[in-house]
Every structure is written in structure tokens, then in C-alpha cells.
Design an enzyme around this catalytic site. Structure first.
Site, PDB file in Angstrom:
ATOM      1  N   ASN A  38      10.415  65.316   9.421  1.00 45.23           N
ATOM      2  CA  ASN A  38       9.645  66.498   8.855  1.00 45.23           C
ATOM      3  C   ASN A  38      10.612  67.366   7.855  1.00 45.23           C
ATOM      4  O   ASN A  38      11.308  67.620   7.235  1.00 45.23           O
ATOM      5  CB  ASN A  38       9.445  67.960   9.727  1.00 45.23           C
ATOM      6  CG  ASN A  38       8.537  69.216   8.585  1.00 45.23           C
ATOM      7  OD1 ASN A  38       7.861  68.996   7.872  1.00 45.23           O
ATOM      8  ND2 ASN A  38       9.045  70.288   9.728  1.00 45.23           N
ATOM      9  N   LYS A  79       8.926  68.729   4.837  1.00 47.96           N
ATOM     10  CA  LYS A  79       8.842  70.363   4.450  1.00 47.96           C
ATOM     11  C   LYS A  79       9.072  70.130   3.180  1.00 47.96           C
ATOM     12  O   LYS A  79       7.878  68.648   2.669  1.00 47.96           O
ATOM     13  CB  LYS A  79       9.915  71.471   4.937  1.00 47.96           C
ATOM     14  CG  LYS A  79      10.323  71.017   6.414  1.00 47.96           C
ATOM     15  CD  LYS A  79      11.519  72.379   6.385  1.00 47.96           C
ATOM     16  CE  LYS A  79      12.217  71.820   8.029  1.00 47.96           C
ATOM     17  NZ  LYS A  79      12.423  73.044   8.612  1.00 47.96           N
ATOM     18  N   HIS A 137       4.341  74.833  12.792  1.00 46.19           N
ATOM     19  CA  HIS A 137       5.193  74.771  12.672  1.00 46.19           C
ATOM     20  C   HIS A 137       5.884  76.005  11.701  1.00 46.19           C
ATOM     21  O   HIS A 137       4.529  77.246  11.787  1.00 46.19           O
ATOM     22  CB  HIS A 137       5.712  74.060  11.364  1.00 46.19           C
ATOM     23  CG  HIS A 137       6.913  73.853  11.008  1.00 46.19           C
ATOM     24  ND1 HIS A 137       8.515  74.643  10.195  1.00 46.19           N
ATOM     25  CD2 HIS A 137       8.265  73.116  12.036  1.00 46.19           C
ATOM     26  CE1 HIS A 137       9.487  73.786  10.778  1.00 46.19           C
ATOM     27  NE2 HIS A 137       9.555  73.560  10.846  1.00 46.19           N
ATOM     28  N   GLU A 193       7.591  77.843  10.382  1.00 44.39           N
ATOM     29  CA  GLU A 193       7.466  78.253   8.763  1.00 44.39           C
ATOM     30  C   GLU A 193       6.030  78.469   8.421  1.00 44.39           C
ATOM     31  O   GLU A 193       5.901  79.415   7.616  1.00 44.39           O
ATOM     32  CB  GLU A 193       8.714  77.091   7.870  1.00 44.39           C
ATOM     33  CG  GLU A 193       9.851  76.774   7.657  1.00 44.39           C
ATOM     34  CD  GLU A 193      10.207  75.749   7.760  1.00 44.39           C
ATOM     35  OE1 GLU A 193       9.476  74.583   6.712  1.00 44.39           O
ATOM     36  OE2 GLU A 193      11.421  75.640   8.045  1.00 44.39           O
ATOM     37  N   GLU A 204      10.593  74.452  19.762  1.00 45.28           N
ATOM     38  CA  GLU A 204      12.034  74.554  18.528  1.00 45.28           C
ATOM     39  C   GLU A 204      12.161  75.811  17.629  1.00 45.28           C
ATOM     40  O   GLU A 204      11.538  76.443  17.505  1.00 45.28           O
ATOM     41  CB  GLU A 204      11.624  74.482  16.709  1.00 45.28           C
ATOM     42  CG  GLU A 204      10.814  72.512  16.346  1.00 45.28           C
ATOM     43  CD  GLU A 204      10.995  72.681  15.210  1.00 45.28           C
ATOM     44  OE1 GLU A 204      11.550  70.642  14.819  1.00 45.28           O
ATOM     45  OE2 GLU A 204      10.125  73.216  14.309  1.00 45.28           O
ATOM     46  N   GLY A 210      17.113  75.027  10.177  1.00 42.03           N
ATOM     47  CA  GLY A 210      18.061  75.328   9.053  1.00 42.03           C
ATOM     48  C   GLY A 210      19.123  75.522   9.140  1.00 42.03           C
ATOM     49  O   GLY A 210      19.527  76.132   7.880  1.00 42.03           O
ATOM     50  N   SER A 216      18.203  71.986  13.679  1.00 41.28           N
ATOM     51  CA  SER A 216      19.665  71.112  13.342  1.00 41.28           C
ATOM     52  C   SER A 216      19.872  69.992  13.867  1.00 41.28           C
ATOM     53  O   SER A 216      21.433  70.233  13.931  1.00 41.28           O
ATOM     54  CB  SER A 216      20.516  72.659  13.266  1.00 41.28           C
ATOM     55  OG  SER A 216      20.455  73.799  12.103  1.00 41.28           O
TER      56      SER A 216
END
Ligand code: PGA
Length: 254
Positions: free
Chosen positions: A10, A12, A96, A98, A168, A174, A213
Site C-alpha cells: 500500500n 498511500k 484503511h 487512514e 492492521e 507506521g 510495520s
């Protein structure tokens, strides 16, 4: 049950079209001889068509990072499933964290997006996961139950095996903090049990990925867990060498 592992990168909001093309030319030879693993790249919308073209005939499939649930309409700035199908993308990441955190993505919208993606012939990668506070409060299972049940509420029974779920944990995304293999296995087995609660037979065919991560080191210990069927990789997927190493780590033992 043998489930083919899937490793998806991904990106992003990273990489221009030119950067995306350069990356793919570096990635393809590094994964061309890797057998038994599906490989996905999720670039920005603008790079979808160029990357679909430059990966045609390879083992790399291209996924979008989001889509709107309606086929068309007055939704400025959005992209629909038929638009993604037209450029021949393979699937789409949905929910996701985010998108949920910064752009107001809701479980309710996801309940429409998952069947819309399936109906259009796109493979959804549905993302779920708890925050650090939720984990510390012992709320991980409640959160996962809510997210999985809501998002799959209207998915047709016979299409459940086509859904990929990515667990996730938000505290791992991240941050450089990877869930331990035991933590990831426990949560992913719980997600599989949730699917089994409604679809006992199909649940063994649903692939459930770990994300957060993921790096080349450590990927082998995660994939060795019985319920972990691959990875959704953010940061480490931006480098073709590191991403290819994660793909290789997911190759099933002979
Ligand atoms: P990360 O991102 O690998 O950079 O933690 C994972 C993701 O957001 O899918």
C-alpha cells in the site's frame, strides 16, 4: 486448508507516475521467479492505468486504495467501481484506518462498498484493527467484531471467499512497532472465527493478512502462524528490494 498467500504493498500518497513506473521495472525481475504467492501493488489512482499496463502478464496485480460505493453520481472527488474496472485493476483496499481516521470512512459506508466491489468483479481488501487505547482497555475483540460484522453485513454468501481481510492494529501502522506473531495470530484467528460465525464453510477459504510495520526481517515468523495468510505492507513496500524480500518470505515451505 491451503490458502495462497497475498502480499500487497500500500503506497498511500507516495510516488508519481514516473516514480511508480521506475519502481515496477525494479520489482518485476525481483519477483518473477517467486511461486505460490500473489503480489499486489496499491498505487495512487493516477498510476493505476500505467501500472496495469506495465504489469500485464506478470504476477503483480494492481489494487486501488479506496472507492465510492455508488456507481456514479454527484460525489466530487470520488472514484467508482466501474471506473476502476474500466482500467482493469484487480481489486481495492477498503476501510484503511487512514481513510477512517482522516476522511470519515464509516462501517456503514463499508457495508455498501464491499458488495459494490464484489459485484463489479473487484477483490476487496477490507482493513480492520484496534487502536492502542482499545487494546489496553481490553476492547480489541469488541472492535474487531463490530468492524467485521458491519462491513460484511451485506456481502453475498457465495462471494465471501473472494474477500480478503487485513488485520492492521492502528498502534502498529507506521510506528515501527510490529505486533508479535502471537498477537497477530490471536487477533487474526478471532477474525476468522467471526467470519465462521456466519459462514462456517467459507471462513477457511478467506485470506486474512497482517499489516502494521511489516519488514523483511520478522515477516517469516509472522507468516509461519497458521491463520496469517500474507501482508498489507505500507512503508517497506516503497522500496522494491525490501518489498520483494517480504514477498519471498511469504513463499510457502515446500
Ligand atoms: P506500515 O503501513 O507498513 O507503514 O505500518 C501499513 C498499512 O497502513 O497498510
Amino acid at each position: 486448508m491451503n490458502r495462497t498467500p497475498l502480499v500487497a504493498g500500500n503506497w498511500k500518497m507516495h510516488k508519481t507516475i514516473a516514480e511508480a513506473e521506475e519502481y515496477i521495472q525494479a520489482l518485476l525481475p525481483r519477483v518473477s521467479d517467486v511461486d505460490g504467492v500473489e503480489v499486489g501493488i496499491c498505487p495512487s489512482y493516477l498510476s493505476l492505468q500505467p501500472l496495469v499496463d506495465s504489469t500485464r502478464g506478470s504476477r503483480v496485480a494492481i489494487y486501488a486504495q479506496n472507492m465510492h460505493e455508488a456507481e456514479h453520481g454527484a460525489y466530487t472527488g470520488e472514484v467508482s467501481a466501474p471506473m476502476l474496472v474500466e482500467v482493469d485493476v484487480h481489486g481495492v483496499v477498503l476501510g484503511h484506518s487512514e481513510r477512517r481516521q482522516y476522511f470519515g470512512e464509516t462501517d456503514r459506508a463499508l457495508a455498501a462498498k464491499v458488495p459494490a466491489a464484489l459485484a463489479a468483479g473487484l477483490q476487496p481488501i477490507l482493513c480492520v484493527g484496534e487502536t492502542e487505547d482499545e487494546r489496553e482497555a481490553g476492547d480489541t475483540e469488541r472492535k474487531l467484531r463490530h468492524q467485521v460484522q458491519e462491513a460484511l453485513a451485506r456481502a453475498p454468501d457465495d462471494r465471501i471467499p473472494d474477500v480478503v481481510i487485513a488485520y492492521e492494529p492502528i498502534w502498529a501502522i507506521g510506528t515501527g512497532i510490529v505486533a508479535t506473531p502471537d498477537q497477530a495470530q490471536e487477533a487474526i484467528a478471532f477474525v476468522r472465527a467471526l467470519v465462521a460465525g456466519r459462514w462456517p464453510e467459507q471462513s477457511e477459504r478467506v485470506r486474512i493478512l497482517y499489516g502494521g510495520s511489516v519488514k523483511p526481517e520478522g515477516a517469516g515468523d509472522l507468516i509461519a502462524q497458521p491463520d496469517i495468510d500474507g501482508f498489507l505492507v505500507g512503508g517497506a513496500s516503497l522500496d522494491p528490494e525490501a518489498f520483494a524480500a517480504i514477498v519471498r518470505a511469504a513463499v510457502p515451505a515446500p
